[in-house]
Design a protein around this motif. Structure first.
Motif, PDB file in Angstrom:
ATOM      1  N   GLY A 235     -54.188   5.985 -13.537  1.00  9.49           N
ATOM      2  CA  GLY A 235     -55.572   6.347 -13.798  1.00  9.49           C
ATOM      3  C   GLY A 235     -55.572   7.788 -14.709  1.00  9.49           C
ATOM      4  N   TYR A 236     -54.668   8.256 -15.044  1.00  8.69           N
ATOM      5  CA  TYR A 236     -54.718   9.497 -15.897  1.00  8.69           C
ATOM      6  C   TYR A 236     -54.881   9.052 -17.248  1.00  8.69           C
ATOM      7  N   PRO A 237     -55.101   9.802 -18.347  1.00  8.16           N
ATOM      8  CA  PRO A 237     -55.626  11.334 -17.734  1.00  8.16           C
ATOM      9  C   PRO A 237     -57.122  11.413 -17.372  1.00  8.16           C
ATOM     10  N   VAL A 238     -57.471  12.581 -16.917  1.00  6.66           N
ATOM     11  CA  VAL A 238     -58.622  13.115 -16.360  1.00  6.66           C
ATOM     12  C   VAL A 238     -59.312  14.029 -17.435  1.00  6.66           C
ATOM     13  N   PRO A 239     -60.535  13.869 -17.297  1.00  8.83           N
ATOM     14  CA  PRO A 239     -61.459  13.146 -16.503  1.00  8.83           C
ATOM     15  C   PRO A 239     -61.713  11.665 -16.767  1.00  8.83           C
TER      16      PRO A 239
ATOM     17  N   ALA B 181     -62.443   5.045 -19.459  1.00  5.27           N
ATOM     18  CA  ALA B 181     -61.685   3.779 -19.798  1.00  5.27           C
ATOM     19  C   ALA B 181     -61.042   4.026 -21.017  1.00  5.27           C
ATOM     20  N   LYS B 182     -61.545   4.577 -22.092  1.00  7.71           N
ATOM     21  CA  LYS B 182     -60.725   4.668 -23.436  1.00  7.71           C
ATOM     22  C   LYS B 182     -59.432   5.509 -23.151  1.00  7.71           C
ATOM     23  N   TRP B 183     -59.131   6.275 -22.155  1.00 12.00           N
ATOM     24  CA  TRP B 183     -58.005   7.056 -21.933  1.00 12.00           C
ATOM     25  C   TRP B 183     -57.147   6.359 -20.812  1.00 12.00           C
ATOM     26  N   VAL B 184     -57.413   5.525 -19.870  1.00  7.78           N
ATOM     27  CA  VAL B 184     -56.579   4.849 -18.763  1.00  7.78           C
ATOM     28  C   VAL B 184     -55.435   4.458 -19.578  1.00  7.78           C
ATOM     29  N   GLY B 185     -54.365   5.035 -18.831  1.00 12.48           N
ATOM     30  CA  GLY B 185     -52.719   4.712 -19.010  1.00 12.48           C
ATOM     31  C   GLY B 185     -52.278   5.518 -20.207  1.00 12.48           C
ATOM     32  N   ARG B 186     -52.925   6.119 -21.010  1.00 15.27           N
ATOM     33  CA  ARG B 186     -52.530   6.943 -21.988  1.00 15.27           C
ATOM     34  C   ARG B 186     -51.438   7.995 -21.573  1.00 15.27           C
ATOM     35  N   THR B 187     -51.836   8.610 -20.260  1.00 16.36           N
ATOM     36  CA  THR B 187     -50.663   9.634 -19.768  1.00 16.36           C
ATOM     37  C   THR B 187     -49.406   8.864 -19.649  1.00 16.36           C
ATOM     38  N   GLU B 188     -49.460   8.062 -18.958  1.00 16.08           N
ATOM     39  CA  GLU B 188     -48.081   7.151 -18.904  1.00 16.08           C
ATOM     40  C   GLU B 188     -47.466   6.565 -20.122  1.00 16.08           C
ATOM     41  N   GLU B 189     -48.074   6.224 -21.002  1.00 15.28           N
ATOM     42  CA  GLU B 189     -47.770   5.956 -22.292  1.00 15.28           C
ATOM     43  C   GLU B 189     -46.767   7.321 -22.965  1.00 15.28           C
ATOM     44  N   ILE B 190     -47.507   8.238 -22.893  1.00 16.23           N
ATOM     45  CA  ILE B 190     -46.992   9.447 -23.572  1.00 16.23           C
ATOM     46  C   ILE B 190     -45.762   9.902 -22.941  1.00 16.23           C
TER      47      ILE B 190
ATOM     48  N   CYS C  65     -43.183  20.508  -9.308  1.00 15.68           N
ATOM     49  CA  CYS C  65     -43.204  18.974  -9.645  1.00 15.68           C
ATOM     50  C   CYS C  65     -44.253  19.110 -10.951  1.00 15.68           C
ATOM     51  N   MET C  66     -44.158  18.726 -12.088  1.00 12.17           N
ATOM     52  CA  MET C  66     -45.012  19.138 -13.147  1.00 12.17           C
ATOM     53  C   MET C  66     -45.785  17.827 -13.196  1.00 12.17           C
ATOM     54  N   GLY C  67     -47.027  18.124 -13.078  1.00 17.80           N
ATOM     55  CA  GLY C  67     -48.204  17.223 -13.425  1.00 17.80           C
ATOM     56  C   GLY C  67     -48.665  16.986 -14.530  1.00 17.80           C
ATOM     57  N   THR C  68     -48.781  15.811 -15.054  1.00 16.75           N
ATOM     58  CA  THR C  68     -49.295  15.342 -16.346  1.00 16.75           C
ATOM     59  C   THR C  68     -50.554  14.696 -16.432  1.00 16.75           C
ATOM     60  N   MET C  69     -51.611  15.008 -15.658  1.00 12.49           N
ATOM     61  CA  MET C  69     -52.939  14.452 -15.552  1.00 12.49           C
ATOM     62  C   MET C  69     -54.009  14.897 -16.786  1.00 12.49           C
ATOM     63  N   THR C  70     -53.309  15.761 -17.619  1.00 17.71           N
ATOM     64  CA  THR C  70     -54.320  15.897 -18.830  1.00 17.71           C
ATOM     65  C   THR C  70     -53.789  15.529 -20.207  1.00 17.71           C
ATOM     66  N   PHE C  71     -52.430  14.825 -20.046  1.00 19.00           N
ATOM     67  CA  PHE C  71     -51.964  14.352 -21.351  1.00 19.00           C
ATOM     68  C   PHE C  71     -52.579  13.017 -21.790  1.00 19.00           C
ATOM     69  N   GLY C  72     -53.329  13.339 -23.029  1.00 18.64           N
ATOM     70  CA  GLY C  72     -53.736  12.086 -23.715  1.00 18.64           C
ATOM     71  C   GLY C  72     -54.967  12.336 -23.815  1.00 18.64           C
ATOM     72  N   SER C  73     -55.705  13.203 -23.065  1.00 19.41           N
ATOM     73  CA  SER C  73     -57.091  13.690 -23.323  1.00 19.41           C
ATOM     74  C   SER C  73     -57.212  15.235 -23.748  1.00 19.41           C
ATOM     75  N   GLN C  74     -56.906  16.150 -22.901  1.00 21.08           N
ATOM     76  CA  GLN C  74     -56.894  17.388 -23.200  1.00 21.08           C
ATOM     77  C   GLN C  74     -55.477  17.857 -23.901  1.00 21.08           C
TER      78      GLN C  74
ATOM     79  N   SER D  40     -62.097   5.381 -10.452  1.00 21.36           N
ATOM     80  CA  SER D  40     -61.073   4.915 -11.570  1.00 21.36           C
ATOM     81  C   SER D  40     -62.011   3.865 -12.320  1.00 21.36           C
ATOM     82  N   PRO D  41     -62.064   4.188 -13.734  1.00 22.64           N
ATOM     83  CA  PRO D  41     -62.932   3.565 -14.755  1.00 22.64           C
ATOM     84  C   PRO D  41     -62.545   1.837 -14.641  1.00 22.64           C
ATOM     85  N   LEU D  42     -61.477   1.690 -14.429  1.00 24.10           N
ATOM     86  CA  LEU D  42     -61.045  -0.075 -14.385  1.00 24.10           C
ATOM     87  C   LEU D  42     -61.232  -0.666 -13.056  1.00 24.10           C
ATOM     88  N   ARG D  43     -61.794   0.018 -11.862  1.00 32.41           N
ATOM     89  CA  ARG D  43     -61.706  -0.517 -10.623  1.00 32.41           C
ATOM     90  C   ARG D  43     -63.508  -1.054 -10.456  1.00 32.41           C
TER      91      ARG D  43
END
Length: 100
Positions: free
Chosen positions: A52-56, A59-68, A17-26, A97-100
């Motif tokens: 809640g991705y990407p990590v770390p 708030a400025k990155w929340v949702g960016r991974t899903e968009e990509i 399973c390919m994890g995408t947790m750094t897409f949009g930041s790193q 989570s920065p939005l909770r």
């Protein structure tokens, strides 16, 4: 790439399973697309994302991974991809989570 049935369901996923947790930041969108395309071409059909991705967490990155990942998915046949996702809830551990 080997694949296996997910429990007793009709869903068949790649062993990896390919994890995408750094897409949009790193990894920016171009790099993410290259990685995702290489995985897809290798037979990986199972991908993981989260709101809640990407990590770390920031708030400025929340949702960016899903968009990509969503833009990348538009370039592939929808029935060729199994997407796992989750929603983070209140947490009192290392990941907040920065939005909770």
């Amino acid at each position: 790439m080997q694949h296996r049935r997910l429990g007793t369901s009709a869903i068949v996923v790649s062993d990896i399973c390919m994890g995408t947790m750094t897409f949009g930041s790193q990894a920016d969108e171009a790099e993410a697309f290259r990685i995702l395309d290489e995985c897809f071409d290798a037979g990986i059909n199972f991908y993981d994302t989260a709101e809640g991705y990407p990590v770390p967490p920031d708030a400025k990155w929340v949702g960016r991974t899903e968009e990509i990942v969503g833009r990348w998915m538009k370039t592939k046949p929808r029935d060729a991809i199994i997407m796992a996702t989750k929603v983070s809830g209140p947490s009192h551990v290392w990941f907040r989570s920065p939005l909770r």
